[in-house]
Scaffold this motif. Structure first.
Motif, PDB file in Angstrom:
ATOM      1  N   LEU B 154      34.025  51.196  44.243  1.00  0.00           N
ATOM      2  CA  LEU B 154      33.843  51.526  42.824  1.00  0.00           C
ATOM      3  C   LEU B 154      34.276  50.386  41.898  1.00  0.00           C
ATOM      4  O   LEU B 154      33.461  49.865  41.140  1.00  0.00           O
ATOM      5  N   PRO B 155      35.563  49.960  41.945  1.00  0.00           N
ATOM      6  CA  PRO B 155      35.939  48.880  41.029  1.00  0.00           C
ATOM      7  C   PRO B 155      35.204  47.571  41.318  1.00  0.00           C
ATOM      8  O   PRO B 155      34.951  46.789  40.401  1.00  0.00           O
ATOM      9  N   SER B 156      34.857  47.348  42.595  1.00  0.00           N
ATOM     10  CA  SER B 156      34.096  46.132  42.921  1.00  0.00           C
ATOM     11  C   SER B 156      32.748  46.144  42.218  1.00  0.00           C
ATOM     12  O   SER B 156      32.342  45.155  41.606  1.00  0.00           O
ATOM     13  N   LEU B 157      32.056  47.278  42.331  1.00  0.00           N
ATOM     14  CA  LEU B 157      30.748  47.383  41.694  1.00  0.00           C
ATOM     15  C   LEU B 157      30.859  47.196  40.191  1.00  0.00           C
ATOM     16  O   LEU B 157      30.049  46.498  39.573  1.00  0.00           O
ATOM     17  N   VAL B 158      31.885  47.808  39.602  1.00  0.00           N
ATOM     18  CA  VAL B 158      32.014  47.753  38.146  1.00  0.00           C
ATOM     19  C   VAL B 158      32.345  46.331  37.673  1.00  0.00           C
ATOM     20  O   VAL B 158      31.719  45.815  36.749  1.00  0.00           O
ATOM     21  N   ILE B 159      33.305  45.675  38.329  1.00  0.00           N
ATOM     22  CA  ILE B 159      33.696  44.347  37.847  1.00  0.00           C
ATOM     23  C   ILE B 159      32.581  43.332  38.132  1.00  0.00           C
ATOM     24  O   ILE B 159      32.353  42.408  37.351  1.00  0.00           O
ATOM     25  N   LYS B 169      27.681  40.094  47.497  1.00  0.00           N
ATOM     26  CA  LYS B 169      28.704  39.183  48.022  1.00  0.00           C
ATOM     27  C   LYS B 169      30.058  39.865  48.165  1.00  0.00           C
ATOM     28  O   LYS B 169      31.077  39.206  48.323  1.00  0.00           O
ATOM     29  N   HIS B 170      30.109  41.201  48.081  1.00  0.00           N
ATOM     30  CA  HIS B 170      31.423  41.841  47.990  1.00  0.00           C
ATOM     31  C   HIS B 170      32.297  41.616  49.218  1.00  0.00           C
ATOM     32  O   HIS B 170      33.515  41.551  49.095  1.00  0.00           O
ATOM     33  N   ASP B 171      31.701  41.476  50.403  1.00  0.00           N
ATOM     34  CA  ASP B 171      32.522  41.214  51.590  1.00  0.00           C
ATOM     35  C   ASP B 171      33.314  39.921  51.422  1.00  0.00           C
ATOM     36  O   ASP B 171      34.497  39.853  51.720  1.00  0.00           O
ATOM     37  N   PHE B 172      32.588  38.937  50.920  1.00  0.00           N
ATOM     38  CA  PHE B 172      33.182  37.624  50.674  1.00  0.00           C
ATOM     39  C   PHE B 172      34.338  37.720  49.668  1.00  0.00           C
ATOM     40  O   PHE B 172      35.431  37.203  49.890  1.00  0.00           O
ATOM     41  N   PHE B 173      34.132  38.456  48.555  1.00  0.00           N
ATOM     42  CA  PHE B 173      35.200  38.578  47.556  1.00  0.00           C
ATOM     43  C   PHE B 173      36.386  39.339  48.094  1.00  0.00           C
ATOM     44  O   PHE B 173      37.528  38.987  47.879  1.00  0.00           O
ATOM     45  N   ALA B 196      37.484  28.840  47.670  1.00  0.00           N
ATOM     46  CA  ALA B 196      36.173  29.386  48.039  1.00  0.00           C
ATOM     47  C   ALA B 196      35.628  30.256  46.903  1.00  0.00           C
ATOM     48  O   ALA B 196      34.446  30.166  46.542  1.00  0.00           O
ATOM     49  N   LEU B 197      36.494  31.082  46.338  1.00  0.00           N
ATOM     50  CA  LEU B 197      36.049  31.954  45.248  1.00  0.00           C
ATOM     51  C   LEU B 197      35.677  31.131  44.010  1.00  0.00           C
ATOM     52  O   LEU B 197      34.661  31.378  43.357  1.00  0.00           O
ATOM     53  N   THR B 198      36.524  30.139  43.703  1.00  0.00           N
ATOM     54  CA  THR B 198      36.247  29.321  42.510  1.00  0.00           C
ATOM     55  C   THR B 198      34.953  28.534  42.677  1.00  0.00           C
ATOM     56  O   THR B 198      34.135  28.463  41.751  1.00  0.00           O
ATOM     57  N   ASP B 199      34.750  27.968  43.865  1.00  0.00           N
ATOM     58  CA  ASP B 199      33.509  27.221  44.105  1.00  0.00           C
ATOM     59  C   ASP B 199      32.299  28.105  43.873  1.00  0.00           C
ATOM     60  O   ASP B 199      31.321  27.713  43.244  1.00  0.00           O
ATOM     61  N   TYR B 200      32.386  29.313  44.396  1.00  0.00           N
ATOM     62  CA  TYR B 200      31.242  30.208  44.270  1.00  0.00           C
ATOM     63  C   TYR B 200      30.975  30.552  42.802  1.00  0.00           C
ATOM     64  O   TYR B 200      29.836  30.507  42.330  1.00  0.00           O
TER      65      TYR B 200
END
Ligand code: SF4
Lengths: 64, 409
Positions: B154-159, B169-173, B196-200
């Motif tokens: 839920l919060p992943s989808l919302v943010i 890409k949620h697995d990656f985050f 990795a997150l910043t590069d993306y």
């Protein structure tokens, strides 16, 4: 009761708008806008609570 | 200063402190002892240093709002949470580690989407996401892990929607965010995950600059990066901060809150049986207070001498704010250890206090209100599908919660 807001201090947490939407609003960036500096007594409790929860102490109350 | 004279660092209580076994919702008993006896006192942390620990609600609010207290982790004396975060926070600066005026300038660049009216406008789509996730739960096998199948998505989808990040890409985050909030991550692991997150997000900003949409990253790209107000790297780091904060905190509140409610069926019934938004909003504040998942405390350093409760905090001393015990301060909340959804808990400090208070709190509130007002009424027979003592709690996390929450109905 008189209300003053200090916009440069506001951190846009929106708590005042939740507590007293009749007295406070936010601009496009979320910064507090004062709708009434001399609120109706029925809103005083909400205003007091807003001042108490405001994390940035950006709301000042002057009791008259 | 008597504390420093009588106690050598080795004798000081060590932070983090263990919770009582069998009592996963209550703060460590030693914290209660400090609050009652020595509310401003020194503790020892992982690197052998001895910052002050502030445990009273009133003191936490006073000091977190005090300009003599700095959030700058590059200052000597700053009480870092872990070795990994020490390196990360000193090298990658976002507004949460800056003092005003820089803090205010950068924070204001991202406050717009979190204004109450904008967040309220998202409520219908949040409700839709919650309903869809519950539909999927009900259609799937049981028991099921509520963390994996509901609390985290839920919060992943919302943010992701708010930032304009593809949810695919949620697995990656989630994988990388987990490394960042794990207390045992090494500096190398933490930096690699952040990188990795910043590069993306940096790449994504390039795409948004060329073809902006109606989302926060596009706004940052067009209004801040293109105008030179922010570098693209700063914008990417800000995006990582919001993405991570949006993932972990709300997810833990959903799962741990559900567990707390299942253990307090009379309280759960209050939520299940109401359709009054004010009752729900009040319940959310109480759950935020009661659970205080930000259990590693707010970290600061004094930049001038401060006298408080008969102690003198000197310039250069580290200060840790134990908001979990501040939220259980009987002076502020009568019978603080009772989960009472009808109490007025709005003055809690679960989101912190002062100018750094959580930026995403309006969004978190709406998400939690929608979840708590929907989940238990749609699945009224929801129950734990395992023994309480088999649950694993995130004692080692920066954010408290349960790793898994097997449920059935
Ligand atoms: S509560 Fe304070 S910081 Fe939050 S929006 Fe209102 S004035 Fe600004």
């Amino acid at each position: 009761m008189r209300v003053e807001v200090d916009q440069p201090r506001c951190v846009a947490s929106g708590q005042c708008v939740l507590m007293a939407p009749e007295v406070f609003d936010q601009d496009d960036d979320g910064i507090v806008l004062l709708l009434s500096s001399d609120p109706d007594p029925v809103h005083e409790e909400g205003v007091r609570e807003s001042a108490a929860v405001c994390p940035a102490a950006a709301i000042r109350l002057l009791e008259n | 200063m008597t504390d420093t004279l009588t106690d050598t660092p080795a004798q000081l209580p060590e932070l983090p402190m263990p919770r009582a076994s069998g009592c996963p919702f209550d703060p460590p008993p030693a914290l209660r002892g400090l609050q009652a006896g020595r509310p401003v006192s020194r503790v020892r942390i992982w690197d052998g240093s001895s910052p002050w620990l502030i445990t009273r609600h009133e003191d936490v609010r006073a000091l977190l709002g005090d300009p003599r207290i700095s959030a700058d982790p590059s200052l000597p004396g700053y009480p870092h949470r872990t070795a990994g975060l020490k390196v990360r926070d000193q090298t990658r600066r976002t507004f949460i580690t800056m003092d005003d005026p820089e803090h205010a300038r950068l924070r204001r660049m991202v406050t717009a989407p979190f204004a109450i009216r904008k967040v309220e406008a998202l409520r219908p789509s949040i409700q839709q996401i919650v309903d869809d996730l519950i539909d999927a739960l009900l259609a799937g096998p049981k028991p099921v892990d509520l963390v994996e199948s509901f609390a985290l998505p839920l919060p992943s989808l919302v943010i992701c929607e708010l930032l304009g990040v593809p949810y695919e890409k949620h697995d990656f985050f989630q994988r990388n965010t987990r490394v960042i909030v794990r207390r045992t991550s090494t500096a190398e692991e933490l930096l690699a995950a952040s990188e990795a997150l910043t590069d993306y997000l940096d790449e994504l900003l390039t795409v948004k600059l060329a073809d902006p949409g109606d989302d926060l990253l596009s706004q940052l790209a067009v209004q801040r990066v293109a105008t030179g107000e922010m570098t693209q790297r700063q914008a990417a780091e800000t995006g990582v901060l919001l993405l991570g904060a949006g993932h972990e905190t709300t997810a833990n509140m959903i799962a741990l809150g559900t567990l707390a409610l299942l253990r307090n069926p009379d309280q759960l019934a209050l939520l299940r049986d109401t359709d009054d938004p004010r009752t729900v909003a009040g319940a959310v504040e109480e759950l935020l207070r009661y659970l205080t998942i930000t259990h590693s405390g707010r970290r600061r350093v004094a930049v001038a001498d401060i006298e408080i409760d008969g102690q003198v905090i000197r310039a250069g001393d580290g200060v840790v704010f134990a908001n979990e015990i501040a939220n259980r301060d009987p002076e502020a909340f009568p019978e603080p250890d009772r989960l009472d959804l009808t109490r007025d808990a709005r003055r809690h400090v679960a989101f912190g206090y002062g100018v750094h208070q959580c930026l995403g709190q309006p969004l978190a509130r709406v998400e939690l209100q929608v979840v708590y007002s929907t989940l238990y009424s749609r699945i009224p027979t929801l129950e734990l599908a395992t023994d309480m003592d088999r649950l694993e709690f995130k004692h080692d996390g920066l954010v408290y919660g349960v790793y898994e929450l097997p449920v059935t109905w």
